[in-house]
Design a protein around this motif. Structure first.
Motif, PDB file in Angstrom:
ATOM      1  N   MET A 180       0.441   5.492   8.870  1.00  0.00           N
ATOM      2  CA  MET A 180      -0.963   5.089   9.014  1.00  0.00           C
ATOM      3  C   MET A 180      -1.845   5.824   8.016  1.00  0.00           C
ATOM      4  O   MET A 180      -2.770   5.248   7.452  1.00  0.00           O
ATOM      5  N   MET A 181      -1.570   7.116   7.809  1.00  0.00           N
ATOM      6  CA  MET A 181      -2.405   7.866   6.858  1.00  0.00           C
ATOM      7  C   MET A 181      -2.184   7.355   5.440  1.00  0.00           C
ATOM      8  O   MET A 181      -3.137   7.137   4.694  1.00  0.00           O
ATOM      9  N   LEU A 182      -0.923   7.115   5.074  1.00  0.00           N
ATOM     10  CA  LEU A 182      -0.674   6.609   3.716  1.00  0.00           C
ATOM     11  C   LEU A 182      -1.297   5.216   3.555  1.00  0.00           C
ATOM     12  O   LEU A 182      -1.918   4.925   2.530  1.00  0.00           O
ATOM     13  N   GLY A 183      -1.152   4.373   4.581  1.00  0.00           N
ATOM     14  CA  GLY A 183      -1.738   3.029   4.527  1.00  0.00           C
ATOM     15  C   GLY A 183      -3.246   3.122   4.305  1.00  0.00           C
ATOM     16  O   GLY A 183      -3.816   2.423   3.454  1.00  0.00           O
ATOM     17  N   PHE A 184      -3.892   4.005   5.054  1.00  0.00           N
ATOM     18  CA  PHE A 184      -5.335   4.169   4.923  1.00  0.00           C
ATOM     19  C   PHE A 184      -5.702   4.624   3.505  1.00  0.00           C
ATOM     20  O   PHE A 184      -6.601   4.074   2.866  1.00  0.00           O
ATOM     21  N   LEU A 185      -4.987   5.638   2.995  1.00  0.00           N
ATOM     22  CA  LEU A 185      -5.339   6.203   1.683  1.00  0.00           C
ATOM     23  C   LEU A 185      -5.146   5.185   0.559  1.00  0.00           C
ATOM     24  O   LEU A 185      -5.956   5.098  -0.365  1.00  0.00           O
ATOM     25  N   LEU A 186      -4.067   4.397   0.654  1.00  0.00           N
ATOM     26  CA  LEU A 186      -3.833   3.391  -0.391  1.00  0.00           C
ATOM     27  C   LEU A 186      -4.922   2.320  -0.345  1.00  0.00           C
ATOM     28  O   LEU A 186      -5.480   1.933  -1.378  1.00  0.00           O
ATOM     29  N   ALA A 187      -5.244   1.869   0.872  1.00  0.00           N
ATOM     30  CA  ALA A 187      -6.273   0.823   1.001  1.00  0.00           C
ATOM     31  C   ALA A 187      -7.620   1.338   0.496  1.00  0.00           C
ATOM     32  O   ALA A 187      -8.365   0.621  -0.189  1.00  0.00           O
ATOM     33  N   ARG A 188      -7.912   2.590   0.796  1.00  0.00           N
ATOM     34  CA  ARG A 188      -9.168   3.204   0.350  1.00  0.00           C
ATOM     35  C   ARG A 188      -9.249   3.220  -1.176  1.00  0.00           C
ATOM     36  O   ARG A 188     -10.332   3.147  -1.748  1.00  0.00           O
ATOM     37  N   ALA A 189      -8.082   3.303  -1.821  1.00  0.00           N
ATOM     38  CA  ALA A 189      -8.047   3.306  -3.292  1.00  0.00           C
ATOM     39  C   ALA A 189      -7.965   1.882  -3.843  1.00  0.00           C
ATOM     40  O   ALA A 189      -7.758   1.689  -5.038  1.00  0.00           O
ATOM     41  N   GLY A 190      -8.068   0.882  -2.954  1.00  0.00           N
ATOM     42  CA  GLY A 190      -8.085  -0.514  -3.406  1.00  0.00           C
ATOM     43  C   GLY A 190      -6.701  -1.111  -3.601  1.00  0.00           C
ATOM     44  O   GLY A 190      -6.558  -2.191  -4.169  1.00  0.00           O
ATOM     45  N   ILE A 191      -5.673  -0.401  -3.149  1.00  0.00           N
ATOM     46  CA  ILE A 191      -4.307  -0.919  -3.331  1.00  0.00           C
ATOM     47  C   ILE A 191      -3.903  -1.754  -2.125  1.00  0.00           C
ATOM     48  O   ILE A 191      -4.146  -1.352  -0.979  1.00  0.00           O
ATOM     49  N   SER A 192      -3.300  -2.860  -2.394  1.00  0.00           N
ATOM     50  CA  SER A 192      -2.921  -3.766  -1.323  1.00  0.00           C
ATOM     51  C   SER A 192      -1.736  -3.158  -0.543  1.00  0.00           C
ATOM     52  O   SER A 192      -0.694  -2.847  -1.119  1.00  0.00           O
ATOM     53  N   VAL A 193      -1.922  -2.986   0.760  1.00  0.00           N
ATOM     54  CA  VAL A 193      -0.891  -2.312   1.554  1.00  0.00           C
ATOM     55  C   VAL A 193      -0.750  -2.993   2.922  1.00  0.00           C
ATOM     56  O   VAL A 193      -1.742  -3.390   3.525  1.00  0.00           O
ATOM     57  N   THR A 194       0.492  -3.128   3.360  1.00  0.00           N
ATOM     58  CA  THR A 194       0.743  -3.639   4.713  1.00  0.00           C
ATOM     59  C   THR A 194       1.572  -2.609   5.461  1.00  0.00           C
ATOM     60  O   THR A 194       2.610  -2.159   4.960  1.00  0.00           O
ATOM     61  N   VAL A 195       1.097  -2.221   6.634  1.00  0.00           N
ATOM     62  CA  VAL A 195       1.866  -1.323   7.501  1.00  0.00           C
ATOM     63  C   VAL A 195       2.500  -2.193   8.582  1.00  0.00           C
ATOM     64  O   VAL A 195       1.803  -2.938   9.279  1.00  0.00           O
ATOM     65  N   PHE A 196       3.833  -2.112   8.699  1.00  0.00           N
ATOM     66  CA  PHE A 196       4.527  -2.851   9.755  1.00  0.00           C
ATOM     67  C   PHE A 196       4.881  -1.870  10.868  1.00  0.00           C
ATOM     68  O   PHE A 196       5.557  -0.863  10.626  1.00  0.00           O
ATOM     69  N   GLU A 197       4.435  -2.158  12.077  1.00  0.00           N
ATOM     70  CA  GLU A 197       4.750  -1.308  13.225  1.00  0.00           C
ATOM     71  C   GLU A 197       5.488  -2.155  14.254  1.00  0.00           C
ATOM     72  O   GLU A 197       5.003  -3.206  14.647  1.00  0.00           O
ATOM     73  N   LYS A 198       6.637  -1.667  14.687  1.00  0.00           N
ATOM     74  CA  LYS A 198       7.477  -2.538  15.537  1.00  0.00           C
ATOM     75  C   LYS A 198       6.919  -2.696  16.957  1.00  0.00           C
ATOM     76  O   LYS A 198       7.184  -3.696  17.608  1.00  0.00           O
ATOM     77  N   HIS A 199       6.143  -1.732  17.435  1.00  0.00           N
ATOM     78  CA  HIS A 199       5.590  -1.854  18.787  1.00  0.00           C
ATOM     79  C   HIS A 199       4.282  -2.657  18.770  1.00  0.00           C
ATOM     80  O   HIS A 199       3.624  -2.778  17.744  1.00  0.00           O
ATOM     81  N   ALA A 200       3.904  -3.135  19.960  1.00  0.00           N
ATOM     82  CA  ALA A 200       2.692  -3.941  20.067  1.00  0.00           C
ATOM     83  C   ALA A 200       1.436  -3.073  20.071  1.00  0.00           C
ATOM     84  O   ALA A 200       0.336  -3.543  19.802  1.00  0.00           O
ATOM     85  N   ASP A 201       1.581  -1.794  20.412  1.00  0.00           N
ATOM     86  CA  ASP A 201       0.431  -0.879  20.396  1.00  0.00           C
ATOM     87  C   ASP A 201       0.929   0.526  20.078  1.00  0.00           C
ATOM     88  O   ASP A 201       2.119   0.743  19.867  1.00  0.00           O
ATOM     89  N   PHE A 202      -0.007   1.477  20.048  1.00  0.00           N
ATOM     90  CA  PHE A 202       0.379   2.857  19.719  1.00  0.00           C
ATOM     91  C   PHE A 202       0.613   3.688  20.971  1.00  0.00           C
ATOM     92  O   PHE A 202       0.783   4.893  20.894  1.00  0.00           O
ATOM     93  N   PHE A 203       0.544   3.012  22.118  1.00  0.00           N
ATOM     94  CA  PHE A 203       0.534   3.744  23.371  1.00  0.00           C
ATOM     95  C   PHE A 203       1.947   4.157  23.780  1.00  0.00           C
ATOM     96  O   PHE A 203       2.626   3.486  24.535  1.00  0.00           O
ATOM     97  N   ARG A 204       2.397   5.263  23.237  1.00  0.00           N
ATOM     98  CA  ARG A 204       3.691   5.788  23.663  1.00  0.00           C
ATOM     99  C   ARG A 204       3.523   7.244  24.014  1.00  0.00           C
ATOM    100  O   ARG A 204       2.797   7.982  23.362  1.00  0.00           O
ATOM    101  N   ASP A 205       4.193   7.638  25.060  1.00  0.00           N
ATOM    102  CA  ASP A 205       3.910   8.919  25.688  1.00  0.00           C
ATOM    103  C   ASP A 205       4.540  10.103  24.960  1.00  0.00           C
ATOM    104  O   ASP A 205       4.055  11.217  25.027  1.00  0.00           O
TER     105      ASP A 205
END
Ligand SMILES: Cc1cc2nc3c(=O)[nH]c(=O)nc-3n(C[C@H](O)[C@H](O)[C@H](O)COP(=O)(O)OP(=O)(O)OC[C@H]3O[C@@H](n4cnc5c(N)ncnc54)[C@H](O)[C@@H]3O)c2cc1C
Length: 399
Positions: free
Chosen positions: A13-38
């Motif tokens: 998520m941090m790398l995705g954010f930093l790349l997007a902030r620099a204008g680079i096209s980025v897709t983060v794929f997350e296998k779960h439906a949400d971040f809610f894991r204990d």
């Protein structure tokens, strides 16, 4: 030029954010439906807070519910000792922010979405790498809407300690072993409870409690593979062990009704020899699973992401394919801090934790801990090691 990242944990998520902030096209794929894991760490360390400060995000971030840990206190036997004091660190925010990791990840997702080149796809599992000869040129992704192939100039494996992507890339981590596992459980919190009580070491056991505002997230450190024996003794015996260490929990250990309330977290410490190949880079736990000692895993994952962004953004901007030298530079930058941290964790695991877990009866603090507790200036050393770590990364200007 585009990047695709497998895994929406702290590193991805941090790398995705930093790349997007620099204008680079980025897709983060997350296998779960949400971040809610204990079972994720909850600590946002001073070095990560400083990065959020450098990014201009800190004020918004600190509006999220969190508690501030300014000192670390432990109880060894019947002696309570302050072991670390963060208030002298040379950063703007001199505390650990304790915040459920899903809040932190949702925050990064929200910030990323402010940039048009950021895409986060949930319920999207990277299942295969796509190759052109030796070069990785994309991924296959499984989603509820079907499978598809996505081409990318760079694929980043940020899919955690059990990374499938690194396996598909032909990488096998070197395992350094661990004498412990962790039982993870919740107990309710009451107004009269002691505040910020962190760790209790006694009777051959280690019990850590994290303040999640309205409940305690508790971790009991057990010998590796020891769960079978604990189950054989029965849940009642486990409850009694907890009360023996923390008598004030007696009024609520019944909340641990059965084994479903207790999760086993398997501790691994490992590291890849090579973190990259043409078209692919591994970062975070996918490159190096950290022991929970010091709670530094999230921190290292974030530092990897910042280092990768600093090195790769100029390459993306150049507009030609990402050279393998750039990927090597990321590993060179981050390998030393990883090695040093893991070495320190292994020393503690094998010399302190292993011995504690093998001991019967009451424990008294070793000299080094007594010295730490008695001489406040010494408490700055573990604060620095835990709070800032080795080789701190900064967001470079223009990146
Ligand atoms: C018992 C225990 C306690 C810990 N406590 C702390 C702590 O208090 N503080 C701390 O800093 N660290 C702690 N850690 C370590 C910390 O959780 C990790 O180091 C950190 O989360 C690593 O971040 P990451 O982004 O590399 O990987 P992860 O956080 O593991 O994230 C990987 C993500 O990738 C996703 N994913 C996996 N496979 C795929 C796929 N094929 N396709 C798409 N997505 C995929 C996963 O769902 C996950 O969201 C603890 C670890 C353990 C075991």
């Amino acid at each position: 030029m585009n990047c695709c990242i497998a895994g929406g944990g702290p590193a991805g998520m941090m790398l995705g954010f930093l790349l997007a902030r620099a204008g680079i096209s980025v897709t983060v794929f997350e296998k779960h439906a949400d971040f809610f894991r204990d079972f994720r760490g909850d600590t946002v360390h001073p070095s990560t807070l400083e990065i959020l400060y450098e990014l201009g995000l800190i004020e918004e971030f600190l509006k999220l519910p969190h508690s501030k840990v300014r000192t670390l206190t432990g109880q060894i036997g019947d002696t309570t000792l302050r072991l670390a004091d963060f208030s002298h660190l040379p950063v703007h925010y001199k505390f650990i922010a304790l915040m459920p990791q899903w809040d932190f990840l949702n925050f990064l997702a929200e910030q990323g979405r402010k940039y048009p080149s950021f895409k986060l796809e949930m319920e999207a599992e990277v299942t295969e790498l796509v190759f052109d000869g030796d070069r990785v040129i994309g991924v296959r992704v499984k989603t509820p809407r079907g499978d598809r192939e996505v081409r990318a100039d760079l694929v980043v494996a940020a899919d955690g300690r059990d990374s499938d992507v690194r396996e598909r890339a032909g990488f096998q981590p070197v395992d350094f072993g661990s004498p412990m596992d962790v039982l993870w459980m919740r107990l309710s919190k009451k107004a009269r409870d002691p505040s910020q009580l962190f760790g209790r070491i006694d009777f051959g056991r280690i019990f850590v409690m994290l303040d999640r505002t309205d409940y305690w997230q508790c971790a009991m450190v057990i010998p590796k593979g020891g769960l079978e024996e604990i189950r054989r003794r029965g849940i009642e015996a486990l409850r009694a062990d907890i009360v023996e260490m923390n008598p004030w929990l007696e009024d609520r250990v019944d909340e641990l009704r059965d084994w479903d309330a207790i999760k086993l977290l398997t501790v691994q410490v490992n590291r890849l020899r090579e973190w990259y190949r043409l078209g692919l880079l591994c970062i975070g736990d996918a490159a190096h699973a950290m022991s929970p000692i010091g709670g530094v895993g999230i921190n290292l994952a974030i530092q990897d992401a910042v280092a990768a962004a600093n090195i790769l953004i100029p390459e993306f901007r150049r507009g030609s394919s990402i050279p393998i030298e750039a990927l090597r530079k990321v590993q060179e930058r981050r390998e030393l801090p990883t090695r040093v941290t893991q070495r320190a964790q292994l020393l503690i695991q094998n010399n302190v934790i292993k011995r504690v877990l093998g001991r019967q009866g009451r424990i008294s603090p070793p000299l080094i801990f007594r010295a730490l507790g008695a001489i406040p200036v010494l408490q700055r050393i573990p604060a620095r090691l835990v709070g800032l770590g080795f080789r701190r990364e900064h967001v470079l200007p223009g990146v």
